[in-house]
Write an enzyme that holds these catalytic residues in place. Structure first.
Site, PDB file in Angstrom:
ATOM      1  CD  GLN A 147       7.450 -15.256   8.381  1.00 59.78           C
ATOM      2  OE1 GLN A 147       8.124 -15.218   9.479  1.00 59.78           O
ATOM      3  NE2 GLN A 147       7.676 -16.286   7.465  1.00 59.78           N
ATOM      4  CE  LYS A 148       3.059  -4.471  11.493  1.00 60.90           C
ATOM      5  NZ  LYS A 148       2.281  -4.093  10.617  1.00 60.90           N
TER       6      LYS A 148
ATOM      7  CG  MET B 253      -2.014  -1.087   1.097  1.00 62.09           C
ATOM      8  SD  MET B 253      -3.601  -0.970   2.017  1.00 62.09           S
ATOM      9  CE  MET B 253      -2.869  -0.544   3.633  1.00 62.09           C
TER      10      MET B 253
ATOM     11  CG  HIS C 282       7.011  -2.088   2.150  1.00 57.83           C
ATOM     12  ND1 HIS C 282       6.750  -0.867   3.069  1.00 57.83           N
ATOM     13  CD2 HIS C 282       5.882  -2.523   2.137  1.00 57.83           C
ATOM     14  CE1 HIS C 282       5.491  -0.814   3.416  1.00 57.83           C
ATOM     15  NE2 HIS C 282       4.685  -1.702   2.879  1.00 57.83           N
TER      16      HIS C 282
ATOM     17  CD  GLN D 205      -2.037  -8.669   4.470  1.00 60.51           C
ATOM     18  OE1 GLN D 205      -2.508  -7.694   4.588  1.00 60.51           O
ATOM     19  NE2 GLN D 205      -0.860  -8.370   4.032  1.00 60.51           N
TER      20      GLN D 205
ATOM     21  CB  SER E 237       2.924   2.458   6.773  1.00 60.21           C
ATOM     22  OG  SER E 237       3.573   1.881   5.704  1.00 60.21           O
TER      23      SER E 237
END
Ligand code: PAF
Length: 283
Positions: free
Chosen positions: A151-152, A31, A38, A156, A189
Site C-alpha cells: 500500500q506504500k 523490482m 517485500h 499503483q 529500495s
C-alpha cells in the site's frame, strides 16, 4: 527450496506443475533489491495460497528518460536468499528481452485512464502505463489466482485494481500495509540512495502525514490551510515537495472540504531522491 527461472517457458512449466497438484498460485511482483517491506508481502502471500511466485524485473517501461533506471540497485543473489528464507517457491527473474523482445517502443500498452494521470502520474508521465503494461504481461505469464502489492504505492495499487477489474482478470488483488522503519520512514529500495543524515530527516515525511491526519480528525484546519502548512513544514526541513494531495481513497480524485474518507498522498525530494508515502484518514 526456491527454484529460479529466467524464461517464460520455464516459468509456465513450473506453474503448471504446481497447478496440476492443486496448488493456489500467489504472485508477488517486485523490482528486486528486496527489504523487509517485500518480505512482508511474501508473508502475506502465504495466507492466500500455497505456491508463492515472486518476480524480479526492473521494468524499463515505467522509468522516465531522466530517472534512475540504470542506477536502480540489482541484488539478485541477496534477494534469492531472502525469498528462500521467507518461503517463496518460485522466482521469475527475466532479462529485458524476455519481457520486451521488440523493445519497449513498439509494445502494446495497457493504459488505465484517469487514475494514471493524477498525482505521481502528472509528475511522471507514462509511468503508470509502464506499470500496468508490465503487470498485465506478468499476470499473463504467471496466471496467478492472487497477487500481492504494497500500500506504500497507493496509486499503483489503485491502477492495478482498476486494470484487473476493467480487463476482467480472474485475480484477487491484495494490498498490504506499508512496512516502516522504527522512525516511521516507509521502507523503499530508494531509501538506499539516502545518506545517514538524509535518512534521519526523511522520517519527517511520516511525521507530517501523521500531523495532517490528526489535524483532519480534530478538524482544526481547512484542507487548503493544512496543505500549505504541511508543505511549509517539509520545505523548512529541506524537502522539495512534488505534491501533497488530499484525495478520495477509491477514485483518487481531489477531496472536497468536509469529505470523511481521505488518503493523503505525498511525494517529496530529499536531495536527488524522490520519496513517496501516504496515510488514510477516516473522520
Ligand atoms: O512496485 C513495484 O516494484 C513495481 O512497480 C512493479 C509492481 C513490480 C511493476 O514493475
Amino acid at each position: 527450496m526456491l527454484q529460479t527461472v529466467h524464461t517464460i517457458e520455464a516459468l509456465r512449466n513450473a506453474v503448471s506443475l504446481a497447478k496440476t497438484s492443486g496448488k493456489r498460485i500467489v504472485f508477488v511482483p517486485t523490482m528486486g533489491n528486496l527489504h523487509e517491506g517485500h518480505f512482508s508481502l511474501i508473508q502475506e502471500a502465504k495466507a492466500h495460497g500455497d505456491f508463492i511466485v515472486a518476480s524480479i524485473f526492473v521494468n524499463p517501461m515505467q522509468f522516465g528518460e531522466n530517472e534512475d533506471l540504470d542506477a536502480y540497485p540489482r541484488t539478485l543473489d541477496a534477494d534469492s536468499q531472502g525469498l528462500e528464507k521467507f518461503g517463496c517457491q518460485l522466482l521469475f527473474a527475466p532479462a529485458a528481452n524476455e519481457i520486451y523482445p521488440n523493445g519497449t517502443q513498439s509494445e502494446t500498452c495497457v493504459n488505465v485512464p484517469g487514475l494514471s494521470e493524477l498525482h505521481c502520474g502528472s509528475s511522471r508521465p507514462g509511468h503508470f502505463t509502464g506499470v500496468a503494461t508490465v503487470v498485465c504481461k506478468l499476470f499473463n505469464m504467471v496466471q496467478p489466482d492472487c497477487a500481492i502489492f504494497g500500500q506504500k504505492d497507493f496509486q499503483q495499487l489503485a491502477v492495478i485494481r482498476k486494470m484487473v477489474s476493467d480487463l476482467c482478470m480472474p485475480i484477487d488483488v491484495i494490498g498490504v500495509p506499508t512496512s516502516r522503519e522504527a522512525n516511521g520512514l516507509a521502507r523503499s529500495s530508494r531509501n538506499g540512495y539516502l545518506n545517514a543524515d538524509q535518512k534521519a530527516l526523511a522520517a519527517q515525511i511520516y511525521a507530517t502525514l501523521t500531523f495532517c491526519k490528526n489535524s483532519l480528525v480534530d478538524d482544526v484546519h481547512s484542507l487548503a490551510e493544512l496543505k500549505i502548512e504541511a508543505q511549509q513544514q517539509l520545505e523548512s526541513q529541506g524537502f522539495k515537495v512534488d505534491y501533497l494531495n488530499f484525495a478520495c481513497p477509491t477514485t483518487l480524485a481531489i477531496s472536497q472540504e468536509g469529505d470523511r474518507n481521505i488518503v493523503i498522498l505525498l511525494a517529496a525530494w530529499m536531495g536527488t531522491t524522490r520519496l513517496i508515502d501516504n496515510i488514510v484518514v477516516t473522520r
